[in-house]
Scaffold this active site. Structure first.
Site, PDB file in Angstrom:
ATOM      1  CB  SER A 166       2.807 -53.502 -62.791  1.00 24.84           C
ATOM      2  OG  SER A 166       2.963 -53.811 -61.421  1.00 24.84           O
ATOM      3  CG  HIS A 218     -27.216 -90.793 -61.682  1.00 22.51           C
ATOM      4  ND1 HIS A 218     -27.312 -91.205 -60.390  1.00 22.51           N
ATOM      5  CD2 HIS A 218     -28.452 -90.449 -62.067  1.00 22.51           C
ATOM      6  CE1 HIS A 218     -28.564 -91.114 -59.993  1.00 22.51           C
ATOM      7  NE2 HIS A 218     -29.272 -90.661 -60.996  1.00 22.51           N
TER       8      HIS A 218
END
Lengths: 651, 278
Positions: free
Chosen positions: A543, A107
């Protein structure tokens, strides 16, 4: 030990001193874990007399047919609800050796019990219902096993009787689950179709499932290895206490890795005080030991009376643990109450116990799907898994978990209870070369001027603002304007411009993907250095690759430097139209090769800290946004409020 | 390190953690085999000096041989011994309208009053914040679910439905008000481990564990020791430790089969334990 067990498969029965393999059985609720265990006990003849009769009675009392699960679910509530609440450990034997079986609850509510059970296991059986297939806990449990470092895993596809023993069904579950487990880096040793209820493929291969060519469960278990501490690791002597029962000053603790010898030099971290081992104390010993090895709880005396205290980690002078106040870790959270940023808690790492807080939650994963949760996470809820940065009030001694497990993991205590655990992902060692190709003899010079002192001097902290975007998107314009405004405001800043760098530091690099990556790495390292020196560094570089930018982020965060990716966003058409330096024209004619946006890709940021759409807003407005953001980023954080609160309430 | 070395090292680690973590620690001691292993491990953990008192809950139904052993061990180990009897229950004073004993009450009631309640009384008197107990997972299914460091509330209740997590050798060492912590260093040991360790270390234990002839001409030994009216020996010819181990390797009778209070009703052990029994 394991070697002896292997060489003589019968030894376990005749020699009960042999070590036991600890197996945890996990999986979704009702997929048959307790039944499998009951079946293993029954079929290996490991049940005490009268137990079967007792289970039969209990089953009848609950109005059910014979229920193997009752063997373990011995608690009253569990029998009534028919679910396993807590982890149960029971020993059993096969012809080959002894086992301890750990049954962990399926559970979701009981995840803390599952972790408690599984953390001590050598191996795991992941159970999946052939009919239901992969469920939430099937995934969550697998992920936790990977965090807990359990590598030997068998997947049992249960309830094959309910799907008519069909191989297609088994193969479907296998391929679905394999795909998921691969993402976690888990490679199960076997997938085995079984019926725990009917006892098929448990102790031996069953004719109903004759198409299965692999082993039955028991054979698979017998082939697994008992975890042994890896050899050849440096000493980690974890100090538990100092005893002064008589005139001697005795250091009690455990050797988590390595060995310890009388006469050897030993240094205690995080302080770094050293001495030599004078003696190993042992009550009732015929001859006093001169050496102790991994796993032993020992008591030692030192030649010199240095100040050491509980929590210190002893190691060899040249191969000590990492030390510092910041930890990068992956965390799982088990407690009802969530874990927010900047709220103090206690971190317990080996025997160290220090107040700390989360300073950053990099990402939070839903552990049942492994998908990152949307939005910027500021809190970790129960049953979630997260990558975090933790800052402690005092320096800690620690290791990267994949280097030394015992000192590479920790728990977090809030209030009076353990709320979750984590493994340390990054650690910098004084003895480890920092850069690829660096000389082994390099050491770190550590200045007495700490980042905090520097920040105090400047009135702000160093930070890296990484402006990325197409050529012509407006990076340089914004960088220059920002630099000026910050300067006027008394914030020390500096611009790192891609083109400028290529004149000097990066003059030997071209524009191939490899060279572009190296260019960015150098820029990133330079930015980090400048930020460490206390400056707000404005980086203006196209970049184009995500991975490179992520790398810079890592370089900065590794050293606790605030990093923000700023996406200067303008559509290619707009940039090409602006073309301030005529570069696009040259790219179109082919005069410039590998030009970003034209002949080389640009990968836009996925989740930038800030996005500036320079074609939609005026320069003053855009600059104002950027300025505001930069000031906030460089502001010295005020966790002290939370810390003061905590001190006031006596935590 | 062999298997026993590993068990020993872990138990010592746990005891040292307990000694560091709690300010007023106590170790119940029944003089049984597991209890004596605890004494031995304490000696090892603290270099020959046991830095906490040991507690004997005297039900007044003790076997005389056990009391003899107690007096011998007291001197041998230099113990700080506390002996506690629930005097009110035995003599029908205070909260009790009548004397509680096996002659008049069922074993579950007597065990609760003379052991658990006696323990509660001494805990209240001495304000102990933690107990080192000798229970093992293999003894009973409810014990199989135990933690090394297991909190009990002010009423001694064990909230087995909501136990704190425990992993990577990190334990629950902070208490809510009124709570105490049960520290259980032998959880991982099995009955056979205990015997092998007693054999290896030559730990003194009461002789009642070894087979002796009875009036019926058969041989009996005690596998587990408790109050004499409700503790029955098992038929056995095992008169030394190797024989006991050989017997245990083939037996299918559970260790506590001779302890009447466990079998009084369904889930008796669970009910006793939920109310504070060890």
């Amino acid at each position: 030990m394991p070697a002896a067990t292997q060489s003589n498969p019968q030894s376990a029965i005749h020699n009960p001193l042999s070590a036991k393999l600890r197996i945890v059985i996990v999986g979704h609720v009702d997929h048959g874990k307790s039944t499998l265990i009951g079946r293993l006990f029954h079929d290996t003849n490991s049940l005490p007399e009268g137990k079967i009769e007792q289970i039969r009675k209990a089953s009848e009392a609950e109005g059910m047919e014979f229920e193997f699960a009752f063997l373990l679910d011995a608690l009253l509530e569990e029998q009534a609800q028919n679910i396993t609440i807590d982890t149960t450990q029971l020993p059993f034997r096969t012809d080959k050796r002894e086992y301890v079986i750990i049954d962990a609850p399926g559970h979701k509510e009981f995840l803390k019990n599952m972790v408690t059970g599984a953390a001590s296991a050598d191996a795991a059986i992941l159970l999946i219902d052939a009919n239901e297939g992969i469920q939430e806990q099937s995934k969550r449990h697998a992920y936790l096993l990977s965090l807990l470092g359990i590598r030997q895993i068998v997947v049992a596809v249960n309830k094959m009787d309910l799907v008519g023993y069909r191989q297609e069904r088994f193969e479907k579950v296998r391929s679905d689950y394999t795909e998921f487990l691969t993402k976690l880096g888990i490679e199960p040793l076997h997938f085995i179709p079984v019926s725990a209820k009917l006892g098929l493929n448990i102790t031996k291969n069953s004719p109903e499932l004759s198409w299965h060519k692999g082993p039955a469960i028991l054979e698979a278990l017998d082939s697994m290895q008992i975890s042994v501490p890896p050899e050849g690791q440096p000493l980690r002597f974890v100090l538990q206490d100092i005893y002064r029962f008589d005139e001697r000053r005795i250091l009690a603790g455990r050797i988590e890795t390595g060995t310890l010898k009388v006469g050897q030099e030993i240094v205690f971290w995080p302080d770094g005080k050293g001495s030599r081992v004078k003696s190993i104390e042992e009550w009732n010993a015929k001859t006093p030991p001169t050496e102790a090895t991994v796993g032993e709880s020992v008591a030692i005396t030192l030649e010199e009376q240095i100040f050491v205290e509980r929590g210190d980690v002893g190691g060899p002078p040249d191969h000590g643990p990492a030390e510092g106040r910041e930890i990068h870790a992956s965390l799982f959270w088990l407690q009802e109450e969530s874990l927010p940023l900047n709220v103090p808690f206690t971190i317990k790492l080996a025997t160290q116990s220090v107040e700390a807080r989360l300073v950053e939650i990099t990402r939070v994963l839903d552990s049942s799907t492994l998908e990152p949760l949307a939005g910027s996470p500021g809190i970790i809820h129960k049953n979630e898994v997260a990558d975090v940065r933790i800052r402690a009030r005092k320096p800690l001694a620690f290791d990267r978990h994949d280097r030394i497990n015992e000192t590479g993991r920790f728990v977090i205590v809030t209030g009076k209870r353990i709320g979750g655990g984590g493994i340390i992902r990054e650690a910098e060692y004084q003895d480890e070369k920092r850069l690829a190709g660096a000389d082994e003899n390099l050491t770190w010079t550590i200045s007495p001027v700490t980042p905090d002192l520097r920040a105090e001097h400047f009135g702000h902290r160093g930070a890296v603002l990484w402006l990325t975007g197409l050529s012509g998107s407006g990076k340089s314009t914004l960088a220059v304007a920002l630099d000026g405004q910050l300067h006027r405001r008394g914030i020390s800043s500096f611009i790192l411009d891609g083109d400028n760098l290529r004149h000097g530091l990066c003059s030997n690099l071209g524009f191939s993907p490899g060279d572009r990556s190296e260019n960015i790495r150098r820029a990133g390292e330079t930015a980090r250095l400048l930020a460490e020196a206390g400056l707000v560094v404005i980086c203006s570089l196209i970049s184009p690759f995500r991975a490179d930018r992520e790398n810079v982020r890592k370089i900065c965060l590794r050293d606790g430097i605030p990093f923000a990716e700023v996406f200067v966003n303008a559509p290619l058409e707009v940039c090409e139209e602006r073309d301030p330096r005529g570069l696009y024209k040259k790219a179109r004619t082919g005069e410039i090769k590998e030009f970003t946006g034209i002949s080389s890709p640009y990968e836009p940021p996925v989740e930038p800290e800030l996005e500036l759409r320079t074609h939609e807003h005026s320069l003053p407005n855009t600059l104002s946004d950027l300025m505001h953001f930069a000031v906030e980023l460089s502001r010295i954080p005020e966790p002290r409020v939370a810390e003061e609160l905590a001190r006031g309430s006596g935590i | 390190m062999d298997h026993l070395d590993q068990l020993e090292a872990q138990s010592i680690y746990l005891m040292r953690e307990a000694y560091h973590s709690f300010s007023n620690l106590c170790m119940p001691w029944s003089m049984g085999k597991d209890s004596n292993v605890l004494i031995w491990l304490s000696k090892k953990a603290f270099c020959g000096k046991i830095p906490y008192p040991v507690l004997h809950i005297d039900t007044t139904y003790e076997f005389p041989e056990m009391l003899e052993f107690r007096d011998w061990a007291l001197k041998e180990y230099d113990l700080d011994l506390i002996v506690k009897i629930n005097e009110d229950a035995r003599s029908g004073r205070g909260a009790y309208t009548a004397s509680v004993g096996y002659e008049t009450h069922d074993p579950v009631t007597v065990t609760h009053e003379l052991k658990t309640v006696a323990l509660q009384q001494v805990m209240a008197e001495r304000k102990f914040d933690a107990l080192i107990t000798g229970i093992r997972r293999d003894e009973d299914p409810t014990r199989a679910k135990e933690r090394y460091f297991s909190p009990r509330n002010a009423d001694f209740e064990w909230d087995y439905k909501d136990q704190p997590p425990e992993f990577w050798n990190q334990f629950t060492t902070a208490q809510e008000p009124g709570e105490h912590i049960r520290v259980q260093p032998l959880l991982d040991w099995t009955e056979v481990d205990i015997w092998r360790y007693i054999e290896r270390e030559e730990i003194p234990i009461p002789q009642m564990y070894f087979a002796r002839p009875d009036e019926d001409g058969k041989f009996y030994r005690f596998r587990s020791l408790g109050c004499w009216p409700i503790t029955k020996p098992v038929e056995s010819k095992a008169s030394n430790i190797p024989e006991i181990i050989a017997e245990l390797m083939i037996t299918k009778t559970s260790e506590r089969a001779g302890r009447a209070q466990d079998h009084h009703e369904r889930n008796a052990m669970q009910k006793l334990r939920a109310k504070g029994f060890m």
